[in-house]
Design an enzyme around this catalytic site. Structure first.
Site, PDB file in Angstrom:
ATOM      1  N   CYS A 112      35.520  41.494  38.862  1.00  0.00           N
ATOM      2  CA  CYS A 112      36.210  40.851  37.735  1.00  0.00           C
ATOM      3  C   CYS A 112      35.343  40.852  36.475  1.00  0.00           C
ATOM      4  O   CYS A 112      35.800  41.203  35.393  1.00  0.00           O
ATOM      5  CB  CYS A 112      36.609  39.422  38.091  1.00  0.00           C
ATOM      6  SG  CYS A 112      37.863  39.383  39.387  1.00  0.00           S
ATOM      7  N   GLU A 120      38.082  32.942  31.213  1.00  0.00           N
ATOM      8  CA  GLU A 120      36.654  33.250  31.140  1.00  0.00           C
ATOM      9  C   GLU A 120      36.221  33.403  29.676  1.00  0.00           C
ATOM     10  O   GLU A 120      36.873  34.095  28.896  1.00  0.00           O
ATOM     11  CB  GLU A 120      36.348  34.555  31.898  1.00  0.00           C
ATOM     12  CG  GLU A 120      36.646  34.471  33.390  1.00  0.00           C
ATOM     13  CD  GLU A 120      35.725  33.511  34.137  1.00  0.00           C
ATOM     14  OE1 GLU A 120      34.666  33.160  33.585  1.00  0.00           O
ATOM     15  OE2 GLU A 120      36.076  33.112  35.267  1.00  0.00           O
ATOM     16  N   HIS A 176      40.743  33.553  35.733  1.00  0.00           N
ATOM     17  CA  HIS A 176      40.657  33.399  37.190  1.00  0.00           C
ATOM     18  C   HIS A 176      41.628  32.311  37.664  1.00  0.00           C
ATOM     19  O   HIS A 176      41.821  31.304  36.973  1.00  0.00           O
ATOM     20  CB  HIS A 176      39.230  33.010  37.616  1.00  0.00           C
ATOM     21  CG  HIS A 176      38.360  34.180  37.954  1.00  0.00           C
ATOM     22  ND1 HIS A 176      37.222  34.501  37.243  1.00  0.00           N
ATOM     23  CD2 HIS A 176      38.455  35.120  38.941  1.00  0.00           C
ATOM     24  CE1 HIS A 176      36.662  35.580  37.785  1.00  0.00           C
ATOM     25  NE2 HIS A 176      37.385  35.980  38.811  1.00  0.00           N
TER      26      HIS A 176
HETATM   27  N1  PCA Z   1      38.457  38.456  42.254  1.00  0.00           N
HETATM   28  C1  PCA Z   1      37.197  39.157  42.336  1.00  0.00           C
HETATM   29  C2  PCA Z   1      37.542  40.611  42.286  1.00  0.00           C
HETATM   30  C3  PCA Z   1      39.011  40.703  42.542  1.00  0.00           C
HETATM   31  C4  PCA Z   1      39.493  39.318  42.408  1.00  0.00           C
HETATM   32  O1  PCA Z   1      40.675  38.966  42.467  1.00  0.00           O
HETATM   33  C5  PCA Z   1      36.161  38.684  41.318  1.00  0.00           C
HETATM   34  O2  PCA Z   1      36.223  37.505  40.894  1.00  0.00           O
HETATM   35  O3  PCA Z   1      35.285  39.454  40.940  1.00  0.00           O
END
Ligand code: PCA
Length: 197
Positions: A144, A81, A166
């Site tokens: 997240c 990100e 991610h």
């Molecule tokens: N993904 C979520 C919260 C926990 C996770 O593994 C997110 O992208 O916010």
């Protein structure tokens, strides 16, 4: 030889899933990668508790880098990100039943912070392993993104490299024809990203 310290976290399952690939992938990493010694943790998919846990661990470990990993169902590749934004706007409740709408992560905080990880080098390193990866310019507005923004706010001005990556669904989670990635590729990809730190 003394190693630098990397705090790396994954989340527990949320949204009705029985597994979260982020922690499965973190668990699968070796304890030493390049010049880093890893401390791994599973954190709750809860707005407040996730951040509190990572800050508590960081204060104890005094890491040189913090990488939080989360599941982004629907994405086809590993996505470092670029930015965390000061917004919580959930469309499902977190694991504590909390579902904020149009709230700030930090009430008087600036609008956004850039990740301090070498995100482009990480994407290139993952792709060199033959694993799909790309930059992501939104970590969403759920737990997240809240964690990414809050950590960057909390440790602003320090030398700690901080960011969020991610990962896709595992094949077992993806509906017919939907994007997913085998766990072994996630582990190889994260290892390559850490070597680019
Ligand atoms: N993904 C979520 C919260 C926990 C996770 O593994 C997110 O992208 O916010």
């Amino acid at each position: 030889m003394s190693f630098k310290r990397l705090l790396i976290t994954g989340f527990d399952p949320f949204g009705g899933e029985s597994v979260n690939p982020s922690y499965e992938a973190v668990k699968g990493l070796p304890d030493i990668i390049g010049e880093y010694s890893l401390t791994k943790a599973c954190i709750p998919t809860k707005f407040g508790a996730a951040t509190e846990k990572v800050i508590e661990l960081a204060e104890k470990i005094q890491p040189h880098a913090i990488i939080c990993v989360g599941q982004a169902g629907g994405r086809g590749g590993i996505t470092p990100e670029v930015i965390g934004i000061n917004l919580r706007d959930a469309s499902i409740p977190d694991n504590g039943g909390y579902m904020p709408k149009d709230e700030k992560c930090v009430p008087d905080g600036q609008n956004a912070f850039f990740s301090t990880l070498p995100v482009k080098a990480m994407v290139n390193a993952i792709k060199e392993k033959g694993i799909p990866a790309s930059l992501s310019y939104t970590a969403g507005t759920f737990v997240c993104n809240n964690l990414l923004y809050t950590l960057l706010h909390r440790f602003e001005g320090t030398d700690i490299k901080i960011g969020f990556i991610h990962v896709p669904f595992l094949p077992s989670q993806a509906k017919e024809g939907a994007a997913s990635m085998p766990l072994t590729d996630m582990v190889i990809g994260l290892e390559a990203a850490i070597l680019a730190l």
